[in-house]
Design an enzyme around this catalytic site. Structure first.
Site, PDB file in Angstrom:
ATOM      1  N   LYS A   1     -16.308  -7.436   5.024  1.00 19.18           N
ATOM      2  CA  LYS A   1     -15.045  -7.827   5.664  1.00 19.18           C
ATOM      3  C   LYS A   1     -15.160  -7.708   7.177  1.00 19.18           C
ATOM      4  O   LYS A   1     -15.926  -6.910   7.689  1.00 19.18           O
ATOM      5  CB  LYS A   1     -13.901  -6.939   5.159  1.00 19.18           C
TER       6      LYS A   1
ATOM      7  N   HIS B   1       0.852  -1.203   0.000  1.00 21.50           N
ATOM      8  CA  HIS B   1       0.000   0.000   0.000  1.00 21.50           C
ATOM      9  C   HIS B   1       0.887   1.252   0.000  1.00 21.50           C
ATOM     10  O   HIS B   1       0.648   2.199  -0.734  1.00 21.50           O
ATOM     11  CB  HIS B   1      -0.872   0.068   1.258  1.00 21.50           C
TER      12      HIS B   1
ATOM     13  N   ARG C   1      -2.247  -5.737  -8.323  1.00 21.51           N
ATOM     14  CA  ARG C   1      -1.185  -6.682  -8.010  1.00 21.51           C
ATOM     15  C   ARG C   1      -1.008  -7.726  -9.097  1.00 21.51           C
ATOM     16  O   ARG C   1       0.073  -7.987  -9.557  1.00 21.51           O
ATOM     17  CB  ARG C   1      -1.494  -7.413  -6.696  1.00 21.51           C
TER      18      ARG C   1
ATOM     19  N   SER D   1      -2.954  -7.617   3.085  1.00 19.75           N
ATOM     20  CA  SER D   1      -3.127  -7.455   4.531  1.00 19.75           C
ATOM     21  C   SER D   1      -3.439  -8.810   5.171  1.00 19.75           C
ATOM     22  O   SER D   1      -2.991  -9.095   6.283  1.00 19.75           O
ATOM     23  CB  SER D   1      -4.266  -6.481   4.819  1.00 19.75           C
TER      24      SER D   1
HETATM   25  P1  ADP Z   1      -6.001  -6.080   0.767  1.00 18.87           P
HETATM   26  O1  ADP Z   1      -6.316  -6.951  -0.415  1.00 18.87           O
HETATM   27  O2  ADP Z   1      -4.540  -6.105   1.114  1.00 18.87           O
HETATM   28  O3  ADP Z   1      -6.926  -6.260   1.936  1.00 18.87           O
HETATM   29  P2  ADP Z   1      -7.119  -3.378   0.460  1.00 18.87           P
HETATM   30  O4  ADP Z   1      -8.566  -3.569   0.368  1.00 18.87           O
HETATM   31  O5  ADP Z   1      -6.620  -2.680   1.664  1.00 18.87           O
HETATM   32  O6  ADP Z   1      -6.227  -4.658   0.227  1.00 18.87           O
HETATM   33  O7  ADP Z   1      -6.575  -2.666  -0.851  1.00 18.87           O
HETATM   34  C1  ADP Z   1      -6.646  -1.312  -1.157  1.00 18.87           C
HETATM   35  C2  ADP Z   1      -6.020  -1.067  -2.501  1.00 18.87           C
HETATM   36  O8  ADP Z   1      -4.630  -1.371  -2.445  1.00 18.87           O
HETATM   37  C3  ADP Z   1      -6.554  -1.902  -3.664  1.00 18.87           C
HETATM   38  O9  ADP Z   1      -6.535  -1.101  -4.828  1.00 18.87           O
HETATM   39  C4  ADP Z   1      -5.549  -3.026  -3.761  1.00 18.87           C
HETATM   40  O10 ADP Z   1      -5.509  -3.581  -5.063  1.00 18.87           O
HETATM   41  C5  ADP Z   1      -4.276  -2.287  -3.445  1.00 18.87           C
HETATM   42  N1  ADP Z   1      -3.214  -3.137  -2.907  1.00 18.87           N
HETATM   43  C6  ADP Z   1      -3.285  -3.971  -1.848  1.00 18.87           C
HETATM   44  N2  ADP Z   1      -2.101  -4.581  -1.642  1.00 18.87           N
HETATM   45  C7  ADP Z   1      -1.256  -4.116  -2.619  1.00 18.87           C
HETATM   46  C8  ADP Z   1       0.107  -4.393  -2.969  1.00 18.87           C
HETATM   47  N3  ADP Z   1       0.817  -5.292  -2.306  1.00 18.87           N
HETATM   48  N4  ADP Z   1       0.624  -3.731  -4.028  1.00 18.87           N
HETATM   49  C9  ADP Z   1      -0.134  -2.851  -4.711  1.00 18.87           C
HETATM   50  N5  ADP Z   1      -1.409  -2.561  -4.458  1.00 18.87           N
HETATM   51  C10 ADP Z   1      -1.976  -3.178  -3.413  1.00 18.87           C
END
Ligand code: ADP
Length: 164
Positions: free
Chosen positions: A41, A17, A90, A128
């Site tokens: 979630k 992130h 990703r 996460s």
């Molecule tokens: P997670 O799948 O880790 O629970 P979130 O819902 O917090 O993710 O994701 C928020 C945003 O960050 C989304 O656009 C997701 O694709 C992106 N994201 C999550 N992890 C990564 C990563 N390792 N690299 C790039 N983008 C990410």
């Protein structure tokens, strides 16, 4: 002024992130990192804890604001004056859902663009959920979780798993 919103669950914020936030902060004048309430979630951290983790790790950027919202994403974006939604991609597996959401958001708010930033290769497998799972087994997470929150994150995971 170009304002962007980077929405997600951030339960917790990872280096994946943070890599997207750092890059977005160079492209846009202001970036709102918004913890979105997602009823599907079951988060380990409260909204306040997730926002505080984001504030702590992004303070050095100067133009990044940690926030939260239980509104529809485009309504939130309009409220803060954002014209762009930033998403991290990703793998191909992220694409289908993100594409669907981008099209739906475009229909609801044609003036707002969704911009995809490709995940840095070294974080392309990071989520996460994986980080939380590894923390339960006391793995060294320094390559995955921002150093500013690592100690608190490990302690809080430990306390919460003891309650179960
Ligand atoms: P997670 O799948 O880790 O629970 P979130 O819902 O917090 O993710 O994701 C928020 C945003 O960050 C989304 O656009 C997701 O694709 C992106 N994201 C999550 N992890 C990564 C990563 N390792 N690299 C790039 N983008 C990410």
């Amino acid at each position: 002024m170009k304002i962007a919103v980077y929405p997600g669950s951030f339960d917790p914020i990872t280096l994946g992130h943070l890599n997207i936030i750092r890059r977005a902060s160079r492209i846009f004048d202001k970036v709102y990192v918004a913890v979105m309430v997602n009823s599907a979630k079951n988060p380990l951290f409260t909204l306040e804890e997730r926002m505080e983790f984001i504030s702590r790790t992004t303070a050095r950027f100067g133009n990044v604001v940690a926030d939260c919202s239980d509104k529809l994403l485009v309504s939130y974006a309009r409220d803060v004056g954002a014209s762009v939604i930033v998403k991290g991609l990703r793998a191909v597996s992220d694409f289908e859902l993100e594409y669907q959401m981008a099209l739906a958001n475009k229909k609801l708010a044609p003036e707002i663009e969704t911009v995809f930033l490709t995940s840095s290769e070294k974080y392309s497998y990071l989520s996460s959920s994986i980080v939380k799972e590894m923390a339960r087994y006391h793995a060294d997470l320094s390559a995955f979780v921002p150093c500013e929150i690592l100690e608190d994150f490990n302690r809080m995971v430990e306390e919460r798993s003891n309650l179960k």
